[in-house]
Design a protein around this motif. Structure first.
Motif, PDB file in Angstrom:
ATOM      1  N   TYR A  35       0.940  -1.269   0.026  1.00 21.38           N
ATOM      2  CA  TYR A  35       0.050  -0.112   0.009  1.00 21.38           C
ATOM      3  C   TYR A  35       0.670   1.081  -0.116  1.00 21.38           C
ATOM      4  CZ  TYR A  35      -3.763   3.344   1.447  1.00 21.38           C
ATOM      5  OH  TYR A  35      -4.644   4.340   1.563  1.00 21.38           O
ATOM      6  N   ALA A  36       1.934   1.307   0.905  1.00 19.81           N
ATOM      7  CA  ALA A  36       2.844   2.291   0.788  1.00 19.81           C
ATOM      8  C   ALA A  36       3.473   2.654  -0.546  1.00 19.81           C
ATOM      9  CB  ALA A  36       3.773   2.330   2.048  1.00 19.81           C
ATOM     10  N   ASN A  37       3.806   1.737  -1.195  1.00 19.00           N
ATOM     11  CA  ASN A  37       4.638   1.944  -2.329  1.00 19.00           C
ATOM     12  C   ASN A  37       3.570   2.354  -3.500  1.00 19.00           C
ATOM     13  OD1 ASN A  37       6.835   1.010  -1.396  1.00 19.00           O
ATOM     14  ND2 ASN A  37       7.118  -0.735  -2.477  1.00 19.00           N
ATOM     15  N   GLU A  38       2.372   1.912  -3.485  1.00 19.68           N
ATOM     16  CA  GLU A  38       1.502   2.302  -4.500  1.00 19.68           C
ATOM     17  C   GLU A  38       0.886   3.721  -4.222  1.00 19.68           C
ATOM     18  OE1 GLU A  38      -2.022  -0.248  -3.631  1.00 19.68           O
ATOM     19  OE2 GLU A  38      -0.808  -1.805  -4.169  1.00 19.68           O
ATOM     20  N   LEU A  39       0.971   4.210  -2.884  1.00 17.24           N
ATOM     21  CA  LEU A  39       0.566   5.501  -2.668  1.00 17.24           C
ATOM     22  C   LEU A  39       1.922   6.583  -3.185  1.00 17.24           C
ATOM     23  CD1 LEU A  39      -0.550   5.386   1.080  1.00 17.24           C
ATOM     24  CD2 LEU A  39      -1.965   5.962  -0.973  1.00 17.24           C
ATOM     25  N   ILE A  40       2.936   5.994  -2.957  1.00 16.78           N
ATOM     26  CA  ILE A  40       4.264   6.838  -3.348  1.00 16.78           C
ATOM     27  C   ILE A  40       4.083   6.808  -4.931  1.00 16.78           C
ATOM     28  CG2 ILE A  40       6.727   6.713  -3.750  1.00 16.78           C
ATOM     29  CD1 ILE A  40       6.697   5.450  -0.824  1.00 16.78           C
ATOM     30  N   ARG A  41       3.848   5.871  -5.415  1.00 17.58           N
ATOM     31  CA  ARG A  41       3.659   5.819  -7.026  1.00 17.58           C
ATOM     32  C   ARG A  41       2.704   6.960  -7.470  1.00 17.58           C
ATOM     33  NH1 ARG A  41       3.001   0.578 -11.084  1.00 17.58           N
ATOM     34  NH2 ARG A  41       2.859   1.652 -12.721  1.00 17.58           N
ATOM     35  N   GLU A  42       1.598   7.131  -6.777  1.00 20.47           N
ATOM     36  CA  GLU A  42       0.504   7.769  -7.196  1.00 20.47           C
ATOM     37  C   GLU A  42       1.010   9.594  -6.635  1.00 20.47           C
ATOM     38  OE1 GLU A  42      -4.121   8.581  -5.800  1.00 20.47           O
ATOM     39  OE2 GLU A  42      -3.257   6.724  -5.457  1.00 20.47           O
ATOM     40  N   ALA A  43       1.554   9.483  -5.742  1.00 21.60           N
ATOM     41  CA  ALA A  43       1.832  10.926  -5.105  1.00 21.60           C
ATOM     42  C   ALA A  43       3.123  11.418  -5.644  1.00 21.60           C
ATOM     43  CB  ALA A  43       1.818  10.981  -3.546  1.00 21.60           C
ATOM     44  N   ILE A  44       4.200  10.914  -5.901  1.00 20.39           N
ATOM     45  CA  ILE A  44       5.604  11.523  -6.224  1.00 20.39           C
ATOM     46  C   ILE A  44       5.674  11.572  -7.769  1.00 20.39           C
ATOM     47  CG2 ILE A  44       7.953  11.404  -5.920  1.00 20.39           C
ATOM     48  CD1 ILE A  44       6.086  12.004  -3.289  1.00 20.39           C
TER      49      ILE A  44
END
Length: 308
Positions: free
Chosen positions: A75-84
């Motif tokens: 989940y954290a990696n998916e968020l980073i992919r989306e946000a950064i």
């Protein structure tokens, strides 16, 4: 995701002042105050809020984010992919050596074999949406536990692991190699390969690795402490509860957590912080730690805690 860094630049790629000033992580110049993504799993029901935290981190001058595939089972990696965004110039550091284990007594399990390390790098690349992860830490088992237990089949020789990590770097899948939960002998064995950082549990009140920190400083290896304010695990007392920390916080008009984090920044110039949070106000307080000035008297008081 990471353009070439300007050596010692005081600003990030977005033009924001680097949180906590500029530090070095391998070949990258990064903010000394980074962000650890472990707590983002608390926002599984608020994805927009989690993305907002990552965007705010960038706005505040953070360009070093620490993550792992086992943080929220991807989940954290998916968020980073989306946000950064690529133009943010963020150095993403991940780690291997454990994988998600949602059905077990802990949310992750050790995965130490070279083939497991390679598989985890591939999974990280996919979930982060990267062709290369700028830095990957090899997380070794620890006798302290931290909720994990290592089985005999997961006791793997460090040299075998380093050979695989080196191969992954040669293939361009990872940019640099770091180590996590290691000792001085491990660092010495790994140094010929080129090590960018060491991540160990360390805080004002848990300084058993002081000699290892000094060895890192001598070899220009970044020191990236986790549990920088202690934890509920045995042997990691909570920094923000110590009387001396409370006294200095009151005198300076800051929080005890800020005093604990500021001590880490003052104690060693090669230290990079990756304190994590799922709260915007807490994130902003962590970044403000870079403005907390501890004078020689404060440092002497805090340093003396080690001898108590």
């Amino acid at each position: 995701m990471t353009p070439p860094a300007s050596p010692s630049s005081p600003v990030t790629a977005t033009g924001a002042s680097r949180a906590g000033g500029a530090g070095r992580l391998g070949d990258h110049t990064v903010s000394r105050i980074g962000y650890g993504a472990m707590q983002l799993h608390r926002l599984t029901e608020d994805r927009a809020g989690a993305v907002a935290i990552l965007r705010r981190a960038v706005e505040l001058g953070i360009d070093h984010i620490d993550t792992a595939q086992f943080y929220g089972d991807g989940y954290a990696n998916e968020l980073i992919r989306e946000a950064i965004r690529p133009e943010d110039g963020v150095v993403v550091a991940s780690k291997v050596g454990a994988t998600p284990h949602s059905d077990g007594p802990a949310p992750m399990r050790y995965a130490q074999h070279p083939a497991e390390l390679r598989a985890d790098v591939e999974t990280n690349l996919k979930s982060l949406g990267l062709e290369q992860i700028p830095l990957v830490n090899l997380r070794r088992p620890t006798t302290q536990g931290f909720g994990l237990s290592v089985t005999p089949d997961q006791v793997v020789d460090l040299d075998d692991q380093l050979a695989e990590m080196s191969a992954l770097r040669d293939e361009g899948k990872i940019g640099a190699i770091g180590l996590s939960t290691v000792g001085a002998d491990d660092l010495n064995r790994a140094l010929p390969l080129g090590i960018a950082c060491v991540q160990n549990a360390y805080s004002l009140l848990a300084r058993e690795d002081e000699e290892l920190l000094r060895a890192c400083a001598a070899h220009a290896v970044a020191w990236v402490p986790y549990f920088p304010l202690g934890s509920a695990f045995p042997g990691l007392p909570k920094v923000n509860e110590h009387p001396a920390v409370l006294d200095i916080a009151r005198a300076l008009g800051v929080t005890p957590a800020q005093v604990g984090l500021a001590w880490l920044l003052h104690h060693d110039a090669g230290t990079l912080l990756i304190a994590g949070t799922a709260d915007l106000a807490h994130l902003e307080a962590n970044v403000a730690t870079g403005d907390v000035a501890l004078d020689s008297g404060h440092m002497a008081t805090l340093d003396a805690i080690r001898t108590e």
